[in-house]
Structures are given as structure tokens and as C-alpha cells.
Scaffold this active site. Structure first.
Site, PDB file in Angstrom:
ATOM      1  CB  CYS A 160      44.624  27.547  -7.750  1.00  0.00           C
ATOM      2  SG  CYS A 160      45.744  28.935  -7.555  1.00  0.00           S
ATOM      3  CB  CYS A 167      39.303  26.341  -6.506  1.00  0.00           C
ATOM      4  SG  CYS A 167      38.310  26.048  -7.965  1.00  0.00           S
ATOM      5  CB  CYS A 221      35.461  26.102  -9.101  1.00  0.00           C
ATOM      6  SG  CYS A 221      37.186  26.314  -8.697  1.00  0.00           S
TER       7      CYS A 221
END
Length: 138
Positions: free
Chosen positions: A11, A85, A89
């Protein structure tokens, strides 16, 4: 996947959702799964409300520290679970990805974090059931 699957929870701040998910996975799968968590912009500490909510169910995440998401960690993980995220990511071909849409516990009270904690528990339990034969989970 290797004999012992590795799961990376990601996250933004690695201070709430991903830390709670990692705590649940360690609790539910024991040492049958390698547990990792990281953030695209890690915070200074784990969210105190998340720590307290997890402590209420007997899981201590207070000793964890937010970590920066590193390319190598993601590349060597079997399953990558993202939690808001966004584009930070990394995506690797052949990896199993899950994107869990969860409320961010940042700035919320313990009372508001409890339903997020419980939803994460349910999702992690489904992941454990999928990753591990019944005889390998603790």
C-alpha cells in the site's frame, strides 16, 4: 511457485492495510508462507489505530516498521497484493496479482479501523485457503 509461497502486500505508506494483512497472514499461515509488506511512499510508523485494532484480536504488529517497496522484493514474490498504491506498484509478467479495494485506515479511529481489519482477515483467509493445502496451514 516454490515450495513455500511468498506474498507481498503493498500500500502507499505501508503503515495500515498492508501491515494488517501481513499480520493476519503470519497468524493464519504460520511459517508455511513467506510474508512481506512494503509501501510506495512509506510512513514513519505503523498506524497506532491499526496496531490497536490488531492487538484486540491477539496479533501484535507494533514492532513492524514501514518499508520502501523495492524492485527485487516484488520481483521475487509469488503473489503481490496491492491496496491502493496505484501506478507505483511494479508489474511483472507471470506474477499473481490481486488488487484489494479497502478503505485507508489513515487518520481513522480504532472503531473505524475494526471493519477494515475484519475485511482484511476474510480476504487473507481466502488467500491462505487458495495457496495452501489444508494440511500445510497451521
Amino acid at each position: 511457485m516454490s515450495d513455500k509461497p511468498s506474498v507481498l502486500f503493498v500500500c502507499v505508506h505501508n503503515a495500515g492495510r498492508s501491515q494488517m494483512a501481513a499480520g493476519w497472514l503470519r497468524h493464519l499461515a504460520g511459517d508455511a508462507v513467506e510474508v512481506r509488506s512494503a509501501g510506495s511512499a512509506p510512513g514513519d510508523q505503523v498506524n497506532p489505530a491499526a496496531v490497536e485494532a490488531m492487538r484486540e484480536v491477539g496479533i501484535d504488529i507494533g514492532n513492524q516498521r514501514p518499508k520502501l517497496l523495492e524492485y527485487e522484493t516484488a520481483e521475487s514474490s509469488d503473489v503481490i497484493v496491492t491496496m491502493g498504491c496505484g501506478d507505483a506498484c511494479p508489474v511483472f509478467p507471470g506474477k499473481r496479482y490481486e488488487d484489494w479495494k479497502l478503505d485507508d485506515p489513515a487518520g481513522k479511529s480504532v472503531e473505524a479501523v475494526r471493519p477494515i481489519r475484519d475485511e482484511i482477515r476474510d480476504r487473507v483467509q481466502r488467500l491462505v485457503d487458495d495457496l495452501l493445502p489444508a494440511d500445510r496451514a497451521r
